[in-house]
Write an enzyme that holds these catalytic residues in place. Structure first.
Site, PDB file in Angstrom:
ATOM      1  CG  ASP A   1     -10.359  -0.809   4.220  1.00  0.00           C
ATOM      2  OD1 ASP A   1      -9.956  -1.333   3.172  1.00  0.00           O
ATOM      3  OD2 ASP A   1      -9.751  -0.861   5.309  1.00  0.00           O
TER       4      ASP A   1
ATOM      5  CE  LYS B   1      -3.885  -2.466   1.871  1.00  0.00           C
ATOM      6  NZ  LYS B   1      -4.548  -3.098   2.993  1.00  0.00           N
TER       7      LYS B   1
ATOM      8  CD  GLN C   1      -3.878  -4.843   6.012  1.00  0.00           C
ATOM      9  OE1 GLN C   1      -3.899  -3.785   5.379  1.00  0.00           O
ATOM     10  NE2 GLN C   1      -4.252  -5.984   5.472  1.00  0.00           N
TER      11      GLN C   1
HETATM   12  N1  GUN Z   1      -7.185  -7.349   5.490  1.00  0.00           N
HETATM   13  C1  GUN Z   1      -7.406  -8.109   4.387  1.00  0.00           C
HETATM   14  N2  GUN Z   1      -8.012  -7.380   3.420  1.00  0.00           N
HETATM   15  C2  GUN Z   1      -8.178  -6.136   3.917  1.00  0.00           C
HETATM   16  C3  GUN Z   1      -8.727  -4.941   3.402  1.00  0.00           C
HETATM   17  O1  GUN Z   1      -9.212  -4.870   2.267  1.00  0.00           O
HETATM   18  N3  GUN Z   1      -8.705  -3.863   4.231  1.00  0.00           N
HETATM   19  C4  GUN Z   1      -8.199  -3.925   5.489  1.00  0.00           C
HETATM   20  N4  GUN Z   1      -8.245  -2.821   6.229  1.00  0.00           N
HETATM   21  N5  GUN Z   1      -7.686  -5.021   6.008  1.00  0.00           N
HETATM   22  C5  GUN Z   1      -7.660  -6.117   5.231  1.00  0.00           C
END
Ligand code: GUN
Length: 283
Positions: A120, A53, A97
């Site tokens: 998200d 990211k 996350q």
């Molecule tokens: N963990 C696995 N996929 C995601 C996601 O799309 N967003 C977040 N915040 N955590 C994750």
């Protein structure tokens, strides 16, 4: 034989567009999109996602901050960091996350993020907007899947769409996005009776069940578009999807590989949401 849908190529095209948009936003409004990512603890897969990211932000010219917090972080500490970021004008998007260590309540954290910065699209306000089809943030993985289907030139309207998996992150929002494109949508899950009878009807099959090589050729209609959201690590360390590629590929018209299909799209859609959040601050 199926045509491969190349997520890396589709993703690279969108990132080029975002890079140009970022330049323009800086030039016209003096705004540089900013993303804050929080990771608590040291789950190895989460660390890789967070690093990607950060790299994605750099690639398209965004500002980013990554908070790598120890596993012992308290709920109060985490919630105060979210509050600080909610009030920080440099930050347009906040992502915490998941999964979080067990002592932290994911729901509380999601609710604490300002819905305007919830890139998200996990906050109930944004989930509700997706449900009624009036939304600014796209659920990242399902939106990436839609871009991949779009890249095949297929019109979803009237097609039989089957989603395997009903998670809040993928299955449920995926079904909503397909429905908005006028697909006839069925959601299947672990309790579905005669799964094969349902999946055999699918013109478009999206698989997000989290079981390695679960969907086999006998479950797929000739000419179907098959999108594999799965990411499973085999005993030999290799990545594999939820679709048994060897038996499904000869039947499908289009199929996503794992890796290199849906995976590269998810962060790109997160970057797109961060752009949207930044643009939404223009008065
Ligand atoms: N963990 C696995 N996929 C995601 C996601 O799309 N967003 C977040 N915040 N955590 C994750």
């Amino acid at each position: 034989m199926a045509q491969l849908i190349n997520g890396k190529v589709v993703s690279a095209q969108i990132r080029e567009e975002l890079k140009a948009e970022c330049e323009k936003l800086k030039k016209d409004y003096g705004i540089r999109p900013g993303l804050a990512v929080i990771i608590v603890g040291d789950d190895p897969a989460s660390k890789v996602y967070v690093n990607n990211k950060e790299k994605g932000c750099a690639e398209v010219g965004y500002y980013s901050e990554v908070y790598r917090l120890p596993a012992e972080t308290t709920e109060d500490e985490l919630l105060s960091l979210v509050q600080k970021l909610n009030n920080d004008d440099k930050i347009h998007g906040i992502l915490c996350q998941l999964p979080l260590p067990k002592h932290l309540d994911e729901t509380k954290v999601i609710l604490a993020i300002d819905p305007k910065k919830d890139v998200d699209a996990f906050h109930p306000e944004n989930v509700g907007k997706i449900m009624i089809g009036n939304y600014s943030f796209l659920p990242c993985t399902p939106a990436g899947v839609m871009k991949l289907i779009e890249s095949t030139g297929t019109d979803i309207s009237g097609k039989e769409c089957v989603v395997i998996g009903r998670s809040n992150i993928v299955g449920k929002p995926q079904a909503m996005l397909l429905l908005q494109k006028n697909g006839t949508v069925t959601i299947c899950h672990s309790r579905t009776k005669d799964l094969k009878e349902v999946t055999k009807r699918a013109d478009i099959l999206v698989v997000a069940i989290g079981k390695a090589d679960f969907v086999t050729g006998d479950m797929v209609k000739d000419g179907a578009i098959v999108i594999d959201v799965g990411m499973n690590r085999k005993a030999d360390g290799k990545l594999t999807g939820d679709v048994d590629f060897a038996s499904v590929e000869p039947k499908a018209s289009f199929i996503t590989p794992v890796p290199g299909g849906v995976g590269p799209m998810t962060i790109t859609m997160l970057l797109k949401n961060t752009m949207t959040a930044a643009k939404n601050t223009i008065k």
